[in-house]
Structures are given as structure tokens and as C-alpha cells.
Design an enzyme around this catalytic site. Structure first.
Site, PDB file in Angstrom:
ATOM      1  N   LYS A 161       0.837  -1.194   0.000  1.00  0.00           N
ATOM      2  CA  LYS A 161       0.000   0.000   0.000  1.00  0.00           C
ATOM      3  C   LYS A 161       0.876   1.248   0.000  1.00  0.00           C
ATOM      4  O   LYS A 161       2.024   1.135   0.441  1.00  0.00           O
ATOM      5  CB  LYS A 161      -0.946  -0.007   1.205  1.00  0.00           C
ATOM      6  CG  LYS A 161      -0.278   0.411   2.524  1.00  0.00           C
ATOM      7  CD  LYS A 161      -1.257   0.778   3.577  1.00  0.00           C
ATOM      8  CE  LYS A 161      -1.467   2.247   3.766  1.00  0.00           C
ATOM      9  NZ  LYS A 161      -0.351   2.980   4.400  1.00  0.00           N
TER      10      LYS A 161
ATOM     11  N   HIS B  26      -0.770  -4.350   6.260  1.00  0.00           N
ATOM     12  CA  HIS B  26      -0.060  -5.075   7.316  1.00  0.00           C
ATOM     13  C   HIS B  26      -0.868  -5.177   8.608  1.00  0.00           C
ATOM     14  O   HIS B  26      -0.597  -6.027   9.445  1.00  0.00           O
ATOM     15  CB  HIS B  26       1.334  -4.486   7.562  1.00  0.00           C
ATOM     16  CG  HIS B  26       1.360  -3.221   8.359  1.00  0.00           C
ATOM     17  ND1 HIS B  26       1.139  -1.995   7.796  1.00  0.00           N
ATOM     18  CD2 HIS B  26       1.569  -2.989   9.677  1.00  0.00           C
ATOM     19  CE1 HIS B  26       1.225  -1.070   8.735  1.00  0.00           C
ATOM     20  NE2 HIS B  26       1.490  -1.635   9.889  1.00  0.00           N
TER      21      HIS B  26
ATOM     22  N   ASP C 296      -3.789   7.415   4.083  1.00  0.00           N
ATOM     23  CA  ASP C 296      -2.708   6.619   4.669  1.00  0.00           C
ATOM     24  C   ASP C 296      -3.231   5.569   5.654  1.00  0.00           C
ATOM     25  O   ASP C 296      -2.678   4.476   5.740  1.00  0.00           O
ATOM     26  CB  ASP C 296      -1.738   7.581   5.396  1.00  0.00           C
ATOM     27  CG  ASP C 296      -0.455   6.898   5.833  1.00  0.00           C
ATOM     28  OD1 ASP C 296       0.078   6.098   5.043  1.00  0.00           O
ATOM     29  OD2 ASP C 296       0.028   7.175   6.949  1.00  0.00           O
TER      30      ASP C 296
ATOM     31  N   HIS D 264      -6.188   0.588   6.595  1.00  0.00           N
ATOM     32  CA  HIS D 264      -6.117  -0.093   7.894  1.00  0.00           C
ATOM     33  C   HIS D 264      -7.436   0.010   8.680  1.00  0.00           C
ATOM     34  O   HIS D 264      -7.960  -0.995   9.162  1.00  0.00           O
ATOM     35  CB  HIS D 264      -4.998   0.492   8.759  1.00  0.00           C
ATOM     36  CG  HIS D 264      -3.643   0.465   8.110  1.00  0.00           C
ATOM     37  ND1 HIS D 264      -3.221  -0.575   7.321  1.00  0.00           N
ATOM     38  CD2 HIS D 264      -2.613   1.355   8.125  1.00  0.00           C
ATOM     39  CE1 HIS D 264      -1.983  -0.331   6.893  1.00  0.00           C
ATOM     40  NE2 HIS D 264      -1.598   0.837   7.365  1.00  0.00           N
TER      41      HIS D 264
HETATM   42  C1  BG6 Z   1       1.584   2.662   7.584  1.00  0.00           C
HETATM   43  C2  BG6 Z   1       1.449   4.151   7.397  1.00  0.00           C
HETATM   44  O1  BG6 Z   1       0.769   1.963   6.678  1.00  0.00           O
HETATM   45  O2  BG6 Z   1       1.205   2.321   8.904  1.00  0.00           O
HETATM   46  C3  BG6 Z   1       2.272   4.912   8.418  1.00  0.00           C
HETATM   47  O3  BG6 Z   1       1.867   4.498   6.090  1.00  0.00           O
HETATM   48  C4  BG6 Z   1       1.929   4.452   9.819  1.00  0.00           C
HETATM   49  O4  BG6 Z   1       2.064   6.312   8.304  1.00  0.00           O
HETATM   50  C5  BG6 Z   1       1.995   2.932   9.916  1.00  0.00           C
HETATM   51  O5  BG6 Z   1       2.845   5.037  10.707  1.00  0.00           O
HETATM   52  C6  BG6 Z   1       1.477   2.466  11.262  1.00  0.00           C
HETATM   53  O6  BG6 Z   1       1.730   1.105  11.396  1.00  0.00           O
HETATM   54  P1  BG6 Z   1       1.916   0.465  12.826  1.00  0.00           P
HETATM   55  O7  BG6 Z   1       1.996  -0.995  12.553  1.00  0.00           O
HETATM   56  O8  BG6 Z   1       3.170   1.048  13.398  1.00  0.00           O
HETATM   57  O9  BG6 Z   1       0.717   0.876  13.613  1.00  0.00           O
END
Ligand code: BG6
Length: 484
Positions: free
Chosen positions: A145, A175, A232, A237
């Protein structure tokens, strides 16, 4: 089964920060199938040895116990190779093909191409892979992504991906779906009979999804400024989490059975209009402040961010799912950078008891699915203290810490997803129609913002975002978890 895993963008941030460390953990846990090779490709000219030395340096940033010893790194790096590639040059794909075929024991059982590049290169890479015949049935392609910038660009990428690969070869990564706590949400809902009868409008007052970060944009200013929090974090997510919470029980654990149900949720989300965007969506941008006691600067003072940037670093919104299970139940989604804490959780607020027999105001039950920093589950109940006075009820929690309970079995999100891509398990990857539907849903918000001259509301770094975000839930008579 033997595999070749090729990282396009082999010297990029994502590869050395997330992907290689995750592969190393899989290697350390003995989960990486034997006979695997990892090839990084990028623009610079360097040898395998130089790339390994470079990677070893980067691994010094890997935190604590996850950092390899020199001896471990050497063993891992023996399977890591590097090739220079100009992604626009067809003959470089021919060289790649030769490299893949050139294995003492014959071609690998699986070839995974991981596109860890900027999305504007995705179509070119896929087309060239196709032209070189690198789209045969043993090939899988992983797309990181953000997949596009809006519905149109996402559709354009998906069209090319579909013209070169079958949908079953395309692994679109989010993720968050690889986080153990999200797996656990599936287990909680569909592995237990207990919650399902309550998982509906009759018992649930509202659901709140918070993805809060203490970090700012760091060195990603140019990328982030083009992107913003809605694209983002919410489009992918947060909406993926929402589908996991709200979907109907799938008929099996097959990838498509699950993805069909998730898609139905996305289709049932109430569409935004210019009026509902103005009423139900709050966007913010951080100003200077303090996070965990440390002074931090405001967004527009971050490196490579324009001083008059209108990009949002915070979004809170209210939506509804238009189906029998959820009609009328507000779902609140919230995400932001430079908030008071790193805290990702889903809070299911149950309704009050229908008839109160105890004196005083009673707190309704609440289930908190904690994603990070802890990975756990907390069920808040009321119990009797047994005191002789009127104030007899006390809130208690059933609190499960999965990090502790399953410490030995816990694997990180990228580790899990990379192993799934190698093994061909699609369950935790996003299908093109889901992704496009998510874009379709956020587009009216982007449109409304593009016409709105007011811009994002300021909030102090280290706070929970603009006050309007509290007002958004207060209007319905609710509060965010930290305001309880
Ligand atoms: C990413 C975003 O997909 O996820 C970032 O591009 C963000 O901006 C990150 O910081 C957050 O992931 P996690 O796993 O640290 O919550």
C-alpha cells in the site's frame, strides 16, 4: 517448497526497516522454507557483498532482542543477493529471468515479486514482468500500500495487474491484517459461541476504532504530504478493521469466503454527501506540542513539508452500516499522528441494562480489543463489592494479555504476511474489489475537502486531536475511551 523472493525497491525504507527484519525473524524462528533465495533489486550498482554489508549496517537499528548477532546475520545473509535493475529496461527483466532460472537444483517452487516501490511504478513493473514471461503459475506478486491515490488510479493499477496475473496471484498487503490481535478478532468472533448472539444492534450501542500514533511524519514528509491521514490509514487499515468487526460469519475460512463478507460490509457503509462530510468528518493537523514529555514541532515545520500545507494528520469520522445487523449503530473511526500515545484499539460499547435495579449511574459493559502497544482483550463488567453502603457496584475487568500468554508463538505482521505470500495463503490479503470499494467510499470526503477552504483544524501535538472529534461522539451521547 523452495522459493525465490524478489524485492523491487531493495534499498528503500520499507525493505530495510520492515521486510528484511521480518524475514530475518522468520529465519530465526526456523519458519523460512529451506532452499529459499532473497533478491533485492534497485537502481544502484553494487555487489552481493556490498549489499549485505549495507544491510548489516541497517540492521543495527533493529531494536533489542530482535537484532541478529553477527554470526546469525551471516547465516541469514548467505541467502540474500543483489542485482541492479533499471525498471524501464526490458532486457533487465530478461536478466532477472535468467537469475531465477539459474539455480543448481532447478527453478524454485514459488517466485514472489514484492513491489516495495512507489505505486507509480507498479504498472510498469507488472507489464514488464508479463512481457518477460514472469507471470507463470508459480509466480505471486505482492503489492504494498498505498495502491493508488484515488479510485481511478487504483482501478488503473488493478486493471494492469489483472491483465498480467490472475487474482489468485495478487497479494495486496495491508499489514494491519497480519497483526496477531486482528487474527484474534476472527478467533474471538467465530471461534466462540459466546459473543456472536450479542454482536448486533440490539446489544451494541456503538463501536470505536482508534489508530493513534505518538510519532510525527519523520522523514516521510514528501510522501505524507501528498497522502494525508485519510488515504494513509482510514482507506485501508481502519476500514479493514471495521470489516473484520462488522462482517457476517463467513461460511468457511477460505480467503474468498472471508473477502466476500468483508466486501459486503464495505458496500453497506453509508455513503457520504457534502452535508454529512461537514457534519460527520473532522480533519486536523498537529501544531507544536509535547509528546511523552518531549517538545516536538508542528506538521508544517517538519522537514520537506510546505509551510502552508493543508494535509490532514488526523481524521475522526462517524459512519453507519446499512444492514439488519448494524442499522443505526454508530461506528467511529479515528486516526492521527502526534497524538497523546501510541494506542490502537477497537472498543465495543454495549448497551446499558434495560432496567436498572441498583442505585446510581451504571457503566455499560465494554469490550476492548487491544491491538498495540499491548495485544490483548479486556472485558469490563460490573461486580458487587459487598459493601454495606449504597455504592455497592464496582467496575472490574477480565484482562487477557496475549503477548504474555502466547509469547513463544507470536509473530510480527510482516513476518506472518511474507510467510503467507510464500505459502500462497491469501486470507490476510485484500482483494481488488474490496480495495476499490474502500476508495469509492472515501472519495466524497476527498472531494468535499478539495472544495473546502477552511482546511484542517489545528491540534496540539500530544493531545487527542481537535476538540471537534470529542463533539462528534458527544453529539450521540458517547465519549472516546480516554474521556470516560
Ligand atoms: C503505515 C502508514 O501503513 O502504517 C504509516 O503508512 C503508519 O504512516 C503505519 O505510521 C502504522 O503502522 P503500525 O503498525 O506502526 O501501527
Amino acid at each position: 517448497m523452495s522459493f525465490d523472493l524478489v524485492f523491487f525497491g531493495g534499498t528503500g525504507d520499507l525493505t530495510w526497516r520492515k521486510l528484511m527484519p521480518a524475514l530475518f525473524q522468520a529465519f530465526r524462528h526456523g519458519k523460512l522454507p529451506a532452499g529459499g533465495r532473497i533478491l533485492s533489486v534497485a537502481r544502484d550498482e553494487q555487489s552481493d557483498a556490498q549489499y549485505r554489508t549495507w544491510l548489516h549496517e541497517r540492521f543495527r537499528d533493529v531494536e533489542g532482542a530482535k537484532r541478529p548477532t553477527d554470526e546469525e546475520f551471516e547465516r541469514f545473509a548467505a541467502a540474500v543477493f543483489y542485482r541492479r535493475m533499471d525498471l524501464s529496461q526490458p532486457e533487465h527483466y530478461t536478466h532477472l529471468k535468467e537469475w531465477l532460472q539459474n539455480r543448481p537444483e532447478g527453478p524454485a517452487g514459488t517466485v514472489v515479486f514484492y513491489l516495495a516501490t512507489s505505486p507509480h511504478l507498479f504498472t510498469q513493473i507488472c507489464e514488464q514482468l508479463g512481457a518477460a514471461g514472469l507471470n507463470h503459475e508459480r509466480v505471486r506478486v505482492v503489492l504494498e500500500k498505498p495502491l493508488g491515490h484515488d479510485l481511478e488510479s487504483a482501478q488503473a493499477i488493478n486493471q494492469v495487474v489483472r491483465s498480467v496475473f490472475n487474482e489468485s496471484q495478487a497479494f495486496r498487503i495491508d499489514h494491519y491484517l497480519g497483526k496477531p490481535s486482528v487474527q484474534n478478532l476472527m478467533a474471538l468472533r467465530f471461534g466462540n459461541a459466546l459473543f456472536e448472539p450479542l454482536w448486533r444492534r440490539e446489544s451494541i450501542a456503538n463501536i470505536q476504532i482508534t489508530l493513534a500514533e505518538g510519532l510525527g511524519v519523520g522523514t516521510r514528509g514528501p510522501f505524507y504530504d501528498r497522502t494525508g491521514a485519510l488515504r494513509d490509514m482510514i482507506q485501508n487499515h481502519a476500514l479493514q478493521l471495521l470489516t473484520m468487526v462488522a462482517m457476517e460469519p463467513p461460511s468457511s475460512s477460505d480467503a474468498d469466503a472471508i473477502r466476500d463478507e468483508k466486501l459486503k460490509v464495505l458496500r453497506a457503509l453509508k455513503p457520504f454527501t457534502p452535508e454529512s462530510v461537514a457534519r460527520d468528518v473532522v480533519r486536523g493537523q498537529y501544531r507544536a506540542g509535547h509528546v511523552e514529555g518531549k517538545a516536538v514541532r508542528g506538521y508544517t515545520d517538519e522537514s520537506q513539508v510546505p509551510p502552508d500545507s493543508p494535509t490532514e494528520t488526523f481524521v475522526a469520522l462517524r459512519t453507519e452500516i446499512q444492514n439488519w445487523r448494524w442499522a443505526g449503530v454508530p461506528f467511529y473511526l479515528r486516526t492521527g499522528k502526534r497524538l497523546a500515545a501510541r494506542d490502537a484499539q477497537i472498543v465495543v460499547n454495549f448497551r446499558q441494562v434495560p432496567h436498572a435495579i441498583f442505585p446510581g449511574k451504571q457503566r455499560a459493559n465494554r469490550l476492548i480489543i487491544k491491538l498495540q502497544p499491548e495485544d490483548g482483550l479486556e472485558l469490563q463488567l460490573l461486580a458487587a463489592k459487598g459493601s454495606a453502603h449504597g455504592e455497592n457496584l464496582a467496575p472490574v475487568s477480565l484482562d487477557l494479555d496475549f503477548d504474555k500468554a502466547f509469547a513463544a508463538d507470536r509473530v510480527g505482521a510482516y513476518e506472518r504476511l511474507l510467510l503467507d505470500a510464500i505459502a500462497g495463503r491469501l486470507n490476510l490479503f485484500v482483494r481488488s474489489d474490496e480495495q476499490e470499494q474502500a476508495w469509492r467510499w472515501v472519495e466524497p470526503i476527498l472531494d468535499a475537502w478539495s472544495r473546502d477552504t477552511e482546511g484542517p483544524r489545528p491540534y496540539a501535538a500530544g493531545s487527542w486531536g481537535p476538540a471537534a472529534a470529542s463533539a462528534l461522539v458527544a453529539r450521540d451521547g458517547f465519549t472516546w475511551p480516554e474521556e470516560v
